[in-house]
Write an enzyme that holds these catalytic residues in place. Structure first.
Site, PDB file in Angstrom:
ATOM      1  CG  ASP A   8      -1.740   1.196   1.415  1.00  0.00           C
ATOM      2  OD1 ASP A   8      -2.422   1.587   0.449  1.00  0.00           O
ATOM      3  OD2 ASP A   8      -1.707   1.791   2.508  1.00  0.00           O
ATOM      4  CG  ASP A  10      -1.956   7.780   1.099  1.00  0.00           C
ATOM      5  OD1 ASP A  10      -0.886   8.353   0.843  1.00  0.00           O
ATOM      6  OD2 ASP A  10      -3.038   8.132   0.615  1.00  0.00           O
ATOM      7  CB  THR A 100      -2.477   3.252  -4.009  1.00  0.00           C
ATOM      8  OG1 THR A 100      -3.031   4.397  -3.359  1.00  0.00           O
ATOM      9  CG2 THR A 100      -2.419   3.526  -5.510  1.00  0.00           C
ATOM     10  CB  SER A 101      -7.550   3.299  -1.805  1.00  0.00           C
ATOM     11  OG  SER A 101      -7.615   1.976  -1.327  1.00  0.00           O
ATOM     12  CE  LYS A 132      -5.383  -1.308  -1.201  1.00  0.00           C
ATOM     13  NZ  LYS A 132      -4.229  -0.607  -0.614  1.00  0.00           N
ATOM     14  CG  ASP A 157      -1.836   2.235   6.527  1.00  0.00           C
ATOM     15  OD1 ASP A 157      -2.344   3.246   7.047  1.00  0.00           O
ATOM     16  OD2 ASP A 157      -2.035   1.932   5.337  1.00  0.00           O
TER      17      ASP A 157
END
Length: 206
Positions: A8, A10, A100-101, A132, A157
């Site tokens: 991921d 962030d 990543t989102s 996600k 995270d």
């Protein structure tokens, strides 16, 4: 390190807490929405999935556009997560990817703003139909690396990301940068510092 690693961004490679918080608080104030409620659930999720939960349908498109502009304007309010630069330096290009989102332009800007190298394989919000905790992004990254998701280590995270990695069948290492260990308990392993990653991966069952 023999396993492929799917990161991921962030909260895992980049500390964007200030940028994320500032953006959501700004947009929430504009529309009279509870920013604290958004910030409790937004981490690790796409804006496209979060905004409809808090804003009226008629303004969703506008809010998404404004959020994209805001977050890009705050892309310099980031710094690398301790240990991220060293961790990425040791991984061959064909053994890692990011999932990543966030959008590709925003996440690329944040990676560069934090001084981190970007991988050839970069799965962003616009590359998947389901964000996600759906596993689609991690499954796509594994396919693009040419490996089975079950042979990968996902580093996350946020609870949504941990759930996505587990649903993909990967081994998940959770980093306690944004959430307490209790919220990440369904991960296979939990670390407090990215500098522990190599040791943790080496200790995982084959």
């Amino acid at each position: 390190m023999d396993r492929s690693i799917l990161f991921d961004i962030d909260g895992t490679l980049v500390d964007s807490t200030e940028a994320v918080t500032t953006s959501w608080r700004t947009i929430a104030a504009r529309y009279g929405v509870d920013a604290d409620a958004i910030l409790r659930v937004c981490h690790g999720r796409r804006d496209e999935d979060v905004v409809p939960e808090f804003f009226p349908p008629g303004v969703v498109v506008s809010v998404l556009r404004e959020m994209a502009d805001l977050q890009l304007s705050y892309a310099d309010l980031v710094r690398p997560i301790p240990g991220s630069t060293a961790a990425l330096t040791t991984i061959p290009d064909d053994r890692w990817a990011v999932v990543t989102s966030g959008s590709r332009p925003l996440m690329t800007a944040r990676m560069r703003g934090a001084g981190l190298r970007t991988p050839p394989i970069f799965v962003a919000a616009e590359d998947v139909r389901h964000g996600k905790p759906d596993p689609e992004g991690y499954l796509l990254a594994a396919r693009q690396l040419g490996v089975a998701a079950a042979s990968c280590v996902v580093v996350e995270d946020a609870p949504a990301g941990v759930a996505a990695g587990k649903a993909a069948g990967a081994v998940v290492v959770a980093l306690t940068t944004t959430h307490a260990p209790a919220e990440l308990a369904h991960a296979d392993a939990i670390i407090d510092d990215l500098r522990e990653l190599d040791r943790m991966i080496t200790s995982l069952p084959a």
